[in-house]
Design a protein around this motif. Structure first.
Motif, mmCIF file in Angstrom:
data_model
loop_
_atom_site.group_PDB
_atom_site.id
_atom_site.type_symbol
_atom_site.label_atom_id
_atom_site.label_comp_id
_atom_site.label_asym_id
_atom_site.label_seq_id
_atom_site.Cartn_x
_atom_site.Cartn_y
_atom_site.Cartn_z
ATOM 1 N N UNK A 1 0.800 -1.224 0.000
ATOM 2 C CA UNK A 1 0.000 0.000 0.000
ATOM 3 C C UNK A 1 0.838 1.282 0.000
ATOM 4 N N UNK A 2 1.759 1.413 0.965
ATOM 5 C CA UNK A 2 2.536 2.652 1.061
ATOM 6 C C UNK A 2 3.554 2.784 -0.070
ATOM 7 N N UNK A 3 3.983 1.665 -0.611
ATOM 8 C CA UNK A 3 4.991 1.699 -1.671
ATOM 9 C C UNK A 3 4.446 2.274 -2.973
ATOM 10 N N UNK A 4 3.116 2.289 -3.123
ATOM 11 C CA UNK A 4 2.520 2.859 -4.334
ATOM 12 C C UNK A 4 2.972 4.303 -4.519
ATOM 13 N N UNK A 5 3.098 5.027 -3.413
ATOM 14 C CA UNK A 5 3.524 6.432 -3.494
ATOM 15 C C UNK A 5 4.926 6.566 -4.075
ATOM 16 N N UNK A 6 5.757 5.523 -3.886
ATOM 17 C CA UNK A 6 7.145 5.585 -4.352
ATOM 18 C C UNK A 6 7.301 5.235 -5.827
ATOM 19 N N UNK A 7 6.295 4.586 -6.398
ATOM 20 C CA UNK A 7 6.449 4.124 -7.785
ATOM 21 C C UNK A 7 5.395 4.679 -8.735
ATOM 22 N N UNK A 8 4.370 5.357 -8.222
ATOM 23 C CA UNK A 8 3.278 5.772 -9.120
ATOM 24 C C UNK A 8 3.732 6.769 -10.177
ATOM 25 N N UNK A 9 4.842 7.497 -9.897
ATOM 26 C CA UNK A 9 5.339 8.445 -10.904
ATOM 27 C C UNK A 9 5.890 7.722 -12.135
ATOM 28 N N UNK A 10 6.152 6.425 -12.005
ATOM 29 C CA UNK A 10 6.665 5.640 -13.127
ATOM 30 C C UNK A 10 5.544 5.088 -14.008
ATOM 31 N N UNK A 11 4.300 5.261 -13.577
ATOM 32 C CA UNK A 11 3.151 4.781 -14.341
ATOM 33 C C UNK A 11 2.810 5.814 -15.417
ATOM 34 N N UNK A 12 3.174 5.516 -16.663
ATOM 35 C CA UNK A 12 2.936 6.453 -17.761
ATOM 36 C C UNK A 12 1.584 6.241 -18.432
ATOM 37 N N UNK A 13 0.839 5.204 -17.976
ATOM 38 C CA UNK A 13 -0.461 4.893 -18.582
ATOM 39 C C UNK A 13 -1.485 4.591 -17.478
ATOM 40 N N UNK A 14 -1.804 5.580 -16.639
ATOM 41 C CA UNK A 14 -2.724 5.316 -15.518
ATOM 42 C C UNK A 14 -4.112 4.861 -15.954
ATOM 43 N N UNK A 15 -4.460 5.081 -17.226
ATOM 44 C CA UNK A 15 -5.751 4.609 -17.725
ATOM 45 C C UNK A 15 -5.759 3.102 -17.949
ATOM 46 N N UNK A 16 -4.558 2.503 -18.101
ATOM 47 C CA UNK A 16 -4.463 1.066 -18.366
ATOM 48 C C UNK A 16 -3.710 0.291 -17.288
ATOM 49 N N UNK A 17 -2.900 0.986 -16.495
ATOM 50 C CA UNK A 17 -2.158 0.317 -15.419
ATOM 51 C C UNK A 17 -2.781 0.701 -14.088
ATOM 52 N N UNK A 18 -3.316 -0.288 -13.391
ATOM 53 C CA UNK A 18 -3.959 -0.059 -12.086
ATOM 54 C C UNK A 18 -3.131 -0.687 -10.983
ATOM 55 N N UNK A 19 -2.878 0.071 -9.929
ATOM 56 C CA UNK A 19 -2.194 -0.471 -8.762
ATOM 57 C C UNK A 19 -3.216 -1.142 -7.846
ATOM 58 N N UNK A 20 -2.925 -2.370 -7.458
ATOM 59 C CA UNK A 20 -3.758 -3.107 -6.505
ATOM 60 C C UNK A 20 -3.018 -3.091 -5.169
#
Length: 461
Positions: free
Chosen positions: A42-61
């Motif tokens: 859960x908390x690690x999402x904050x550390x890697x979400x900037x690397x998600x270049x396609x938030x419409x297709x890549x969902x963090x669970x």
């Protein structure tokens, strides 16, 4: 399935150094219209979400990591605990099995990438999902470690001595390890065997190998093809490479202003950039020998390093008077640096690294010349392949008896590759340039991804 977008799930060992390469793959897939469900603490999402270049297709669970006695409260990733606690973190990861199964039942992906979760294939088999083990390391290290005494428990051969040479049938190679390197290689596995892990690392990985539907490597067939073929024969599994999977910088990405301004004050190809990745922590003595070696070169340098063992910050571990002596030409930085942009800066001429898989790929596809100080695991084999087989880099010399390197050794290796007049320097430059041109050939990465997607679709029929 011929033209239907894939739905890919991903789960990896709970380390930033594992999340980011998986996200690079996720971005490549999403860029082609495929959907990705990415499991992350859960908390690690904050550390890697900037690397998600396609938030419409890549969902963090988000994963709620269960507490395990011995771990600090709230510990989620390898950044939160010392190396000695990694077995406990692995136990915590195993306790997420019910959540992962329930999530996969709801998500219904076509396939899932995984690494250390030995329990996952049993789940996916029940749910009709293909389980693909994704290796961030190259195939050479796995093939190198696959030898009879290690497989069947035979104690007649000293595993330390045996690991000094490749196993029978291994592709022709210059890989020859010193005794301290063989011990380090063995220790890399033993470190994950600690009390609390629940199951031995060797058994964990053996189960992962035997139960998966396919094995994928982040590797260049142009360099590592013989090792991929060797493994496929040994494993009896479909094994393929997904290629270099180089990260795509965000659109209009620029190097942080302070580094751009600092680098601009030096001449082209004159600066040494040094980084040992997000996981490697040196002893204080080796940390100091490293940066004193950089000082000794007389060249400008930027070293992005984690604080050494026992130190809270890199500043507190600097040798006395170091700051004053290198003022204006040398920086030791304890934070994150935009490595790919740094390597592509015209004034950076040398990259000194631990030869981890990610750094190795980025270095091969960039212009700076390479110097390696491998620290553990696949780094030891990677370095031998690039320095011995490919002759595109130089490894810093170490003492035979204990593997300690000196400031003089660091300085010597850097000057060796940077000297364009020396025979070694000319060989390194020429070979690196040729290999780089091959690896950056137009369409090469797309060809790897096309083959991967085609293979996956054929598995789903």
């Amino acid at each position: 399935m011929a033209d239907q977008p894939l739905h890919v799930a991903m789960i990896s060992w709970f380390g930033i150094g594992h999340f980011t390469p998986n996200l690079y793959v996720a971005n490549k897939l999403a860029g082609r219209g495929h959907r990705v469900s990415f499991f992350v603490p859960k908390k690690a999402i904050l550390k890697v979400k900037h690397l998600n270049h396609h938030p419409d297709l890549i969902s963090f669970i988000p994963i709620n990591v269960p507490h395990v006695d011995g771990l600090p409260p709230g510990a989620e990733t390898t950044n939160d605990v010392p190396f000695s606690s990694h077995p406990l973190l692995m136990k915590a990861m195993d306790l997420t099995e019910p959540f992962i199964e329930a999530s996969l039942r709801d998500l219904k992906p076509h396939l899932i990438f995984y690494d250390y979760q030995h329990w996952l294939p049993q789940i996916t088999r029940r749910l009709g999902i293909k389980a693909i083990i994704y290796f961030l390391t190259g195939p050479a290290i796995l093939g190198y470690m696959m030898r009879k005494p290690l497989d069947n428990g035979d104690k007649t051969v000293d595993p330390d001595t045996e690991l000094m040479v490749p196993p029978p049938g291994f592709p022709p190679t210059a890989i020859r390890l010193k005794l301290f390197e063989a011990k380090k290689l063995k220790q890399s596995t033993a470190d994950m065997e600690g009390e609390g892990a629940g199951v031995s690392f060797q058994r964990r990985m053996a189960t992962c190998f035997s139960e998966c539907d396919a094995m994928v490597f982040k590797a260049f067939r142009e360099i590592e093809g013989p090792y991929l073929d060797f493994l496929e024969r040994r494993m009896g599994k479909k094994i393929f490479s997904i290629g270099p999977v180089l990260p795509n910088p965000p659109p209009n990405a620029t190097l942080e202003e302070r580094w751009a301004k600092w680098l601009a004050s030096f001449s082209p190809k004159s600066v040494i950039y040094c980084s040992f990745g997000s996981e490697c922590v040196l002893s204080k003595h080796q940390f100091q020998e490293l940066i004193l070696g950089l000082e000794l070169t007389g060249m400008p340098f930027l070293a992005a390093l984690r604080p050494p063992v026992g130190a809270e910050t890199v500043e507190s571990a600097l040798p006395e008077g170091f700051d004053e002596r290198v003022k204006g030409r040398g920086i030791v930085h304890g934070g994150w640096v935009q490595q790919l942009l740094m390597l592509n800066h015209p004034n950076v001429g040398c990259f000194l690294s631990h030869c981890g898989s990610g750094s190795m790929t980025e270095a091969l596809c960039s212009e700076p010349l390479m110097v390696f100080i491998p620290n553990a695991g696949d780094q030891l084999i990677n370095s031998k392949i690039l320095c011995g087989d490919q002759k595109v880099a130089v490894e810093v010399e170490r003492r035979d008896e204990d593997g300690v390197f000196t400031r003089e050794g660091v300085c010597k290796a850097v000057k060796m590759v940077m000297d364009s007049e020396s025979e070694i320097g000319q060989t390194i430059r020429s070979n690196h340039k040729k290999l780089r041109q091959i690896l950056l050939a137009p369409g090469l990465e797309d060809a790897y991804l096309d083959e991967f997607i085609h293979t996956v679709r054929s598995m789903l029929i």
